[in-house]
Motif scaffolding. Sequence first.
Motif, short mmCIF file in Angstrom:
data_model
loop_
_atom_site.label_atom_id
_atom_site.label_comp_id
_atom_site.label_asym_id
_atom_site.label_seq_id
_atom_site.Cartn_x
_atom_site.Cartn_y
_atom_site.Cartn_z
N UNK A 41 -6.41 -5.97 1.33
CA UNK A 41 -5.54 -6.80 0.52
C UNK A 41 -4.12 -6.27 0.45
N UNK A 42 -3.71 -5.88 -0.75
CA UNK A 42 -2.31 -5.55 -1.00
C UNK A 42 -1.77 -4.41 -0.15
N UNK A 43 -2.62 -3.45 0.21
CA UNK A 43 -2.12 -2.29 0.95
C UNK A 43 -1.95 -2.56 2.44
N UNK A 44 -2.65 -3.57 2.96
CA UNK A 44 -2.67 -3.79 4.41
C UNK A 44 -1.28 -3.97 5.01
N UNK A 45 -0.42 -4.87 4.50
CA UNK A 45 0.90 -5.03 5.11
C UNK A 45 1.78 -3.79 4.97
N UNK A 78 2.81 10.25 3.64
CA UNK A 78 3.39 8.91 3.62
C UNK A 78 2.34 7.87 3.24
N UNK A 79 1.14 8.04 3.78
CA UNK A 79 0.04 7.13 3.43
C UNK A 79 -0.29 7.23 1.95
N UNK A 83 -0.78 4.32 -0.96
CA UNK A 83 -2.08 3.98 -1.53
C UNK A 83 -2.27 4.46 -2.97
N UNK A 84 -1.84 5.68 -3.26
CA UNK A 84 -2.14 6.25 -4.58
C UNK A 84 -1.60 5.41 -5.75
N UNK A 88 -3.96 3.80 -8.66
CA UNK A 88 -3.71 4.09 -10.08
C UNK A 88 -3.53 2.81 -10.87
N UNK A 89 -2.84 1.83 -10.29
CA UNK A 89 -2.65 0.55 -10.98
C UNK A 89 -3.99 -0.15 -11.20
N UNK A 90 -4.87 -0.09 -10.19
CA UNK A 90 -6.19 -0.69 -10.33
C UNK A 90 -7.00 0.05 -11.39
#
Length: 206
Positions: A41-45, A78-79, A83-84, A88-90
């Motif tokens: 989802x959100x992280x893919x792009x 960088x990754x 992602x982190x 954290x938001x989730x």
Amino acid sequence: MIVLGLTGSIGMGKSTVAGMFGDLGVPVHSADEAVHALYAGAAAPLVEAAFPGTVSGGVVDRAALSKAVLNDSAALARLETIVHPLVRAAETRFLDAARASGACLAVLDIPLLYETGGEARCDAVAVVSAPAEIQRARVLARPGMTPDRFSAILAKQVPDEEKRRRADIVIDTGTSLETTRAAVERIVGSFAKDPGRYRRRIAPKA
């Protein structure tokens, strides 16, 4: 609401224990599952922009991403900056929902809790642990796992002995599932009877 961090080294049975908490009605947030969802989802792009060619069909190709960051500390950092914050938001949304539901206990299942300083976000930490020979047998039984890869993974994790020393609770998973489940039931019961016992690391949310 008490926030209990759940962690443990590879092969110690953390996911199994997390499931036991869930079976008892305790809200559980899995960092690994959050990452899987974000990679689709959100992280893919964002990942594709940082590491071209690592996304296929809108989903992060974990094997390709692993190759892109393997043995490259700068790439891994960088990754993590991508992602982190999303994880954290989730996690924050999960905790807000758990509090709104009236839960007295919520579990954060975080594999690298001590390695990332996650204990600061928890009232208490439970570490799952088993004898080293049991851990090794479990891990090497996994498809594609090798002794060298197992050793490399362990080298990046806080040693089990230190995790147990730092933990508020140690859950033995080197025994039968029934015995481990009974231990989890006792832990949940102890929080219900004395919720203030472990509330010392973080201030209650206003």
